[in-house]
Design a protein around this motif. Structure first.
Motif, PDB file in Angstrom:
ATOM      1  N   TYR A 272       3.734   8.779   2.394  1.00 16.63           N
ATOM      2  CA  TYR A 272       2.288   8.924   2.587  1.00 16.63           C
ATOM      3  C   TYR A 272       1.727   9.813   1.489  1.00 16.63           C
ATOM      4  O   TYR A 272       2.227  10.907   1.236  1.00 16.63           O
ATOM      5  CB  TYR A 272       1.987   9.549   3.958  1.00 16.63           C
ATOM      6  N   ASN A 273       0.672   9.316   0.848  1.00 16.13           N
ATOM      7  CA  ASN A 273      -0.027  10.089  -0.167  1.00 16.13           C
ATOM      8  C   ASN A 273      -1.383  10.492   0.412  1.00 16.13           C
ATOM      9  O   ASN A 273      -2.278   9.649   0.540  1.00 16.13           O
ATOM     10  CB  ASN A 273      -0.222   9.248  -1.433  1.00 16.13           C
ATOM     11  N   PRO A 274      -1.559  11.768   0.792  1.00 19.02           N
ATOM     12  CA  PRO A 274      -2.814  12.188   1.420  1.00 19.02           C
ATOM     13  C   PRO A 274      -4.027  12.144   0.481  1.00 19.02           C
ATOM     14  O   PRO A 274      -5.154  12.049   0.957  1.00 19.02           O
ATOM     15  CB  PRO A 274      -2.532  13.617   1.873  1.00 19.02           C
ATOM     16  N   LYS A 275      -3.794  12.155  -0.810  1.00 16.81           N
ATOM     17  CA  LYS A 275      -4.924  12.111  -1.745  1.00 16.81           C
ATOM     18  C   LYS A 275      -5.643  10.770  -1.709  1.00 16.81           C
ATOM     19  O   LYS A 275      -6.849  10.705  -1.928  1.00 16.81           O
ATOM     20  CB  LYS A 275      -4.453  12.424  -3.163  1.00 16.81           C
ATOM     21  N   ILE A 276      -4.900   9.697  -1.432  1.00 18.33           N
ATOM     22  CA  ILE A 276      -5.520   8.372  -1.383  1.00 18.33           C
ATOM     23  C   ILE A 276      -5.340   7.706  -0.014  1.00 18.33           C
ATOM     24  O   ILE A 276      -5.699   6.546   0.159  1.00 18.33           O
ATOM     25  CB  ILE A 276      -4.992   7.462  -2.520  1.00 18.33           C
ATOM     26  N   ASP A 277      -4.805   8.447   0.970  1.00 17.52           N
ATOM     27  CA  ASP A 277      -4.653   7.992   2.356  1.00 17.52           C
ATOM     28  C   ASP A 277      -3.971   6.629   2.438  1.00 17.52           C
ATOM     29  O   ASP A 277      -4.476   5.686   3.035  1.00 17.52           O
ATOM     30  CB  ASP A 277      -6.019   7.955   3.064  1.00 17.52           C
ATOM     31  N   THR A 278      -2.804   6.518   1.795  1.00 16.81           N
ATOM     32  CA  THR A 278      -2.058   5.264   1.822  1.00 16.81           C
ATOM     33  C   THR A 278      -0.575   5.523   2.067  1.00 16.81           C
ATOM     34  O   THR A 278      -0.063   6.610   1.784  1.00 16.81           O
ATOM     35  CB  THR A 278      -2.184   4.488   0.494  1.00 16.81           C
ATOM     36  N   TRP A 279       0.096   4.501   2.593  1.00 19.80           N
ATOM     37  CA  TRP A 279       1.541   4.504   2.809  1.00 19.80           C
ATOM     38  C   TRP A 279       2.173   3.469   1.887  1.00 19.80           C
ATOM     39  O   TRP A 279       1.616   2.405   1.688  1.00 19.80           O
ATOM     40  CB  TRP A 279       1.871   4.119   4.242  1.00 19.80           C
ATOM     41  N   GLU A 280       3.360   3.796   1.389  1.00 18.93           N
ATOM     42  CA  GLU A 280       4.146   2.856   0.599  1.00 18.93           C
ATOM     43  C   GLU A 280       5.508   2.728   1.262  1.00 18.93           C
ATOM     44  O   GLU A 280       6.119   3.726   1.632  1.00 18.93           O
ATOM     45  CB  GLU A 280       4.321   3.389  -0.830  1.00 18.93           C
ATOM     46  N   VAL A 281       5.989   1.501   1.441  1.00 20.91           N
ATOM     47  CA  VAL A 281       7.307   1.255   2.024  1.00 20.91           C
ATOM     48  C   VAL A 281       8.280   0.961   0.900  1.00 20.91           C
ATOM     49  O   VAL A 281       7.963   0.224  -0.029  1.00 20.91           O
ATOM     50  CB  VAL A 281       7.287   0.043   2.985  1.00 20.91           C
ATOM     51  N   MET A 282       9.470   1.560   0.991  1.00 20.30           N
ATOM     52  CA  MET A 282      10.499   1.243   0.012  1.00 20.30           C
ATOM     53  C   MET A 282      11.867   1.262   0.668  1.00 20.30           C
ATOM     54  O   MET A 282      12.070   1.927   1.676  1.00 20.30           O
ATOM     55  CB  MET A 282      10.439   2.197  -1.179  1.00 20.30           C
ATOM     56  N   GLU A 283      12.802   0.481   0.114  1.00 22.31           N
ATOM     57  CA  GLU A 283      14.185   0.531   0.568  1.00 22.31           C
ATOM     58  C   GLU A 283      14.688   1.947   0.383  1.00 22.31           C
ATOM     59  O   GLU A 283      14.374   2.589  -0.616  1.00 22.31           O
ATOM     60  CB  GLU A 283      15.067  -0.404  -0.254  1.00 22.31           C
ATOM     61  N   PHE A 284      15.445   2.433   1.328  1.00 22.69           N
ATOM     62  CA  PHE A 284      15.887   3.814   1.260  1.00 22.69           C
ATOM     63  C   PHE A 284      17.278   3.921   0.679  1.00 22.69           C
ATOM     64  O   PHE A 284      18.238   3.383   1.206  1.00 22.69           O
ATOM     65  CB  PHE A 284      15.866   4.473   2.634  1.00 22.69           C
ATOM     66  N   ASP A 285      17.362   4.608  -0.429  1.00 21.73           N
ATOM     67  CA  ASP A 285      18.628   5.044  -1.010  1.00 21.73           C
ATOM     68  C   ASP A 285      18.412   6.497  -1.364  1.00 21.73           C
ATOM     69  O   ASP A 285      17.673   6.818  -2.288  1.00 21.73           O
ATOM     70  CB  ASP A 285      18.975   4.222  -2.244  1.00 21.73           C
ATOM     71  N   GLU A 286      19.044   7.380  -0.609  1.00 22.01           N
ATOM     72  CA  GLU A 286      18.815   8.824  -0.750  1.00 22.01           C
ATOM     73  C   GLU A 286      18.943   9.297  -2.186  1.00 22.01           C
ATOM     74  O   GLU A 286      18.165  10.114  -2.662  1.00 22.01           O
ATOM     75  CB  GLU A 286      19.810   9.565   0.144  1.00 22.01           C
ATOM     76  N   SER A 287      19.888   8.763  -2.933  1.00 24.27           N
ATOM     77  CA  SER A 287      20.084   9.221  -4.302  1.00 24.27           C
ATOM     78  C   SER A 287      18.949   8.792  -5.227  1.00 24.27           C
ATOM     79  O   SER A 287      18.657   9.459  -6.217  1.00 24.27           O
ATOM     80  CB  SER A 287      21.426   8.720  -4.848  1.00 24.27           C
ATOM     81  N   ASP A 288      18.274   7.668  -4.912  1.00 32.93           N
ATOM     82  CA  ASP A 288      17.144   7.222  -5.723  1.00 32.93           C
ATOM     83  C   ASP A 288      15.873   7.993  -5.403  1.00 32.93           C
ATOM     84  O   ASP A 288      15.098   8.340  -6.279  1.00 32.93           O
ATOM     85  CB  ASP A 288      16.863   5.730  -5.511  1.00 32.93           C
ATOM     86  N   VAL A 289      15.639   8.232  -4.106  1.00 37.72           N
ATOM     87  CA  VAL A 289      14.397   8.870  -3.678  1.00 37.72           C
ATOM     88  C   VAL A 289      14.420  10.369  -3.906  1.00 37.72           C
ATOM     89  O   VAL A 289      13.446  10.966  -4.346  1.00 37.72           O
ATOM     90  CB  VAL A 289      14.112   8.554  -2.190  1.00 37.72           C
ATOM     91  N   PHE A 290      15.551  11.004  -3.607  1.00 37.50           N
ATOM     92  CA  PHE A 290      15.687  12.454  -3.730  1.00 37.50           C
ATOM     93  C   PHE A 290      16.881  12.786  -4.618  1.00 37.50           C
ATOM     94  O   PHE A 290      17.874  13.333  -4.143  1.00 37.50           O
ATOM     95  CB  PHE A 290      15.874  13.102  -2.350  1.00 37.50           C
TER      96      PHE A 290
END
Length: 119
Positions: free
Chosen positions: A81-99
């Motif tokens: 969630y990006n509060p600056k533009i009030d939108t959600w983005e869905v992505m496949e979760f791979d912990e090493s890619d995201v964090f």
């Protein structure tokens, strides 16, 4: 708070508390709300794309990351969630890619950026 929630995922960023997803007792919710401490007022934010019950919420660099959820088909995905533009983005979760370089334990970020403080 506009909706009764049982075990919502909660995160805090920039003086705003977010209550995300969960159940109203019979339906798993896609809705989310924010409580701005300075205004002492609840507001609805844009709905997530996927319903989540007891999700993990991680606040990092001004964004809200929502992961998993009990009995959720969304468990392999993460929503951002990006509060600056009030939108959600869905992505496949791979912990090493995201964090990259971080480990996640029940919503806590370990070895986070230098602006994270521990006492």
């Amino acid at each position: 708070m506009f909706y009764r929630r049982y075990g919502a995922g909660v995160g805090v960023s920039d003086g705003v508390l977010y209550a995300i997803g969960d159940s109203n007792g019979s339906v798993v919710l896609i809705s989310a709300e924010m409580y701005r401490l300075s205004d002492e007022e609840w507001s609805s934010i844009y709905d997530m794309n996927l319903s989540r019950y007891r999700p993990v919420v991680i606040a990092l660099d001004g964004l809200m990351y929502v992961k998993s959820g009990v009995k959720s088909a969304a468990s392999a995905n993460i929503e951002i969630y990006n509060p600056k533009i009030d939108t959600w983005e869905v992505m496949e979760f791979d912990e090493s890619d995201v964090f990259p370089g971080y480990k996640i334990y029940a919503g806590m970020v370990i070895n986070g950026p230098s602006h994270f403080k521990t006492n």
